[in-house]
Design a protein around this motif. Structure first.
Motif, mmCIF file in Angstrom:
data_model
loop_
_atom_site.group_PDB
_atom_site.id
_atom_site.type_symbol
_atom_site.label_atom_id
_atom_site.label_comp_id
_atom_site.label_asym_id
_atom_site.label_seq_id
_atom_site.Cartn_x
_atom_site.Cartn_y
_atom_site.Cartn_z
ATOM 1 N N ARG A 1 1.086 -0.870 0.569
ATOM 2 C CA ARG A 1 0.304 0.168 0.119
ATOM 3 C C ARG A 1 0.642 1.240 0.021
ATOM 4 N N ARG A 2 1.655 1.453 0.898
ATOM 5 C CA ARG A 2 2.801 2.294 1.127
ATOM 6 C C ARG A 2 3.552 2.427 -0.349
ATOM 7 N N SER B 1 -5.250 3.611 -0.743
ATOM 8 C CA SER B 1 -4.109 3.389 -0.460
ATOM 9 C C SER B 1 -3.683 4.327 1.015
ATOM 10 N N LEU C 1 -3.702 2.364 4.677
ATOM 11 C CA LEU C 1 -3.312 2.497 6.105
ATOM 12 C C LEU C 1 -3.865 2.916 7.427
ATOM 13 N N ASN D 1 -4.913 0.523 9.457
ATOM 14 C CA ASN D 1 -3.168 -0.230 9.159
ATOM 15 C C ASN D 1 -2.689 0.721 10.666
ATOM 16 N N LEU E 1 5.667 5.830 7.303
ATOM 17 C CA LEU E 1 4.587 4.774 7.006
ATOM 18 C C LEU E 1 5.216 3.860 6.632
ATOM 19 N N GLU F 1 5.124 -0.311 5.261
ATOM 20 C CA GLU F 1 4.327 -1.084 4.511
ATOM 21 C C GLU F 1 3.349 -2.329 4.348
ATOM 22 N N TYR F 2 2.344 -2.494 4.144
ATOM 23 C CA TYR F 2 1.471 -3.724 4.435
ATOM 24 C C TYR F 2 1.031 -3.965 3.475
ATOM 25 N N THR G 1 3.469 -7.267 7.429
ATOM 26 C CA THR G 1 3.732 -6.090 7.367
ATOM 27 C C THR G 1 5.156 -6.316 6.848
#
Length: 543
Positions: free
Chosen positions: A84-85, A128, A132, A135, A196, A198-199, A542
């Motif tokens: 997503r990031r 995105s 996030l 998350n 941010l 990452e996922y 993650t």
């Protein structure tokens, strides 16, 4: 950690890093809607510079929203796969480059293509960002606050677009309004990798490219057919294009039902809270965006305000949007979400009644009052509707729900401009055609009939007496179109209020994660109130 400990331990609360990350994620939300409304104020300058036809102007304005709406679900699926990031940062690069191309467009065709590229890049930013946020904030109530802040920025971007655009147009050329996105995207590229995490989904399933193509083609064909029919009347070609778009949409739905990993889970729509919230948001934004497309032109071309003055006249709308979005969660202390949303829509309907009183020889006061009522009335439906949608779906569907919510926002905004813009344009052309003074050159008459922007530009080249008479006709016709569109929007808003009233069984508290049924049974399997960490609930990993 054992399963019991996981389900009973309170999730970690967000700290300064997470809230700073929220500020970074709010940038795309604000800029996406700002870019959607800022062009409204630039229309007179754009007309003088590029001389687009009425149909080209509508495409330049709303192709941005349509491509965002049609690609959001695709982008959400892609983000689960590549990260997503990573998708957010790729989108930031694309959005910055497309903003530069749009700012320096030298023809109507180049502007349409540049706005299309902006829409494609913008589609990667919104899902995105929302994913996030879910998350980053594991605590349910903090997540509700974070989501409310993000949606407020989404609304603020649309509300301040005319004001920011007015300031820029007062001192620079029309394309300058799009340069605002460039430094913001640079800031996102700098801070995003630092703040941010990452996922991505380790088991996302296969990508169905056929579904992606069907979704995009269905939407664009349907909208193009509607626009052509509204501008040209009943004709064979646009009717066939519209029918083809609808057929592709049906094919898309049927295809999703037979896929193991559908692009869009149709089962979500069987949840009444989900469907009613989705429909209420989309219809409310449809009515508001369609009317605001006319308001920006009315203030400049009929009332005669400068871009900066028109932006300042839109300030009550900006303040109303912020007030409504921030007041909505507070109002839930005393009443259910359905009553807050319905009450807001009643206020918005009153705003359309006020707007219908606008006259060709009036000042900006009527529009200023109407804008304030419209924005303060619609914003609670957007804020609470989004929260109710997320809470109505199981945790494993959270990503899909976020994308669908964003799609509803953008599709409502884009369709409002396309359908209501085409309706108002048709009313304008019909009214002008029957009342233009005699003696006009054929080319000038055709240009005046096409749009109010072309009319103002063309009339400036006519002899003074003839030009003044033609301008009076054009202003009366445009105001007539604005009034009739306001009546349509008011009726639609009242009908939407009845739809949101049907959600009165949903509990008043937002973010508690409990539906009416779960309160009765003691279950709390909803996304908003899960006490497990979001990554475990969603099955995400993650890096």
């Amino acid at each position: 950690m054992t399963e019991q400990e996981t389900t009973t331990t309170s999730p970690a609360r967000a700290g300064r890093r997470e809230w700073t990350a929220l500020a970074v994620l709010s940038l795309p939300a604000m800029l996406i809607t700002l870019d959607n409304t800022v062009l409204h104020l630039a229309v007179p300058h754009l007309n003088a510079s590029l001389n687009p036809s009425g149909l080209q102007l509508l495409w330049a304005v709303d192709i941005y929203s349509f491509l965002i709406a049609s690609l959001l679900i695709v982008a959400g699926t892609l983000g689960d796969r590549i990260g997503r990031r990573r998708l957010l940062l790729i989108g930031a690069v694309g959005f910055g480059v497309a903003s530069l191309l749009t700012a320096f467009s030298s023809s109507a065709e180049m502007l349409i293509v540049s706005r299309a590229l902006l829409g494609i890049a913008g589609a990667t930013l919104t899902p995105s960002s929302m994913s996030l946020i879910r998350n980053l904030f594991h605590d349910a109530r903090q997540r509700t606050v974070a989501l409310s802040v993000w949606i407020t920025c989404f609304l603020v971007g649309g509300a301040i677009g005319p004001l920011v655009g007015g300031v820029m147009l007062e001192h620079f050329w029309w394309g300058s309004v799009f340069l605002l996105s460039v430094p913001a995207m640079v800031l996102l590229l700098i801070l995003g990798p630092v703040l941010l995490p990452e996922y991505r989904d380790p088991r996302p399933g296969t990508i169905d490219f056929a579904s992606m193509g069907l979704l995009v083609l269905s939407l664009l064909a349907s909208v193009y057919g509607l626009k052509k029919l509204a501008v040209e009347g009943i004709a064979a070609v646009p009717s066939l294009i519209l029918l083809a778009g609808l057929a592709l949409g049906v094919w898309f739905v049927v295809r999703q039902r037979g896929l193991t990993h559908p692009l869009l889970d149709m089962g979500l729509f069987r949840e009444r809270t989900f469907s009613a919230s989705l429909g209420g948001m989309g219809l409310a934004l449809f009515a508001m965006s369609g009317s605001q497309f006319f308001i920006a032109q009315y203030l400049q071309m009929v009332v005669g305000l400068s871009p900066l003055e028109a932006g300042l006249a839109s300030l009550p709308g900006s303040l109303g949007g912020v007030a409504g979005s921030l007041f909505a969660p507070v109002a839930l202390r005393w009443m259910r979400a359905a009553y807050v949303m319905t009450g807001g829509l009643v206020i918005a309907a009153a705003g359309f009644v006020v707007l219908a009183q606008a006259g060709a020889d009036g000042g900006p006061a009527t529009v200023m009052v109407a804008l304030g009522l419209l924005n303060i009335g619609v914003s609670p439906t957007v804020v609470l509707g989004t929260d109710m949608m997320i809470n109505s779906a199981p945790p494993e569907k959270a990503g899909a729900v976020s994308a669908i919510s964003d799609t509803s926002h953008e599709l409502g905004l884009g369709l409002g401009i396309a359908v209501l813009g085409s309706l108002g344009g048709a009313i304008y052309s019909d009214r002008v055609s029957g009342e233009l003074p005699a003696g006009l050159p054929e080319g000038a008459a055709a240009s005046i009939r096409d749009s109010i922007g072309n009319a103002v530009d063309e009339i400036s080249r006519l002899p003074e007496g003839l030009g003044t008479a033609a301008l009076d006709v054009a202003r009366e016709a445009f105001t007539h179109g604005l009034v009739l569109v306001s009546v349509v929007c008011g009726v639609l808003t009242v009908l939407t209020a009845f739809m949101t009233l049907g959600l009165r069984r949903v509990p008043a508290a937002v973010g508690t994660g409990e539906s009416e049924e779960s309160k009765e049974t003691g279950e709390s399997g909803r996304a908003g109130g899960a006490s497990t960490e979001l990554l475990e609930a969603d099955g995400r990993t993650t890096d």
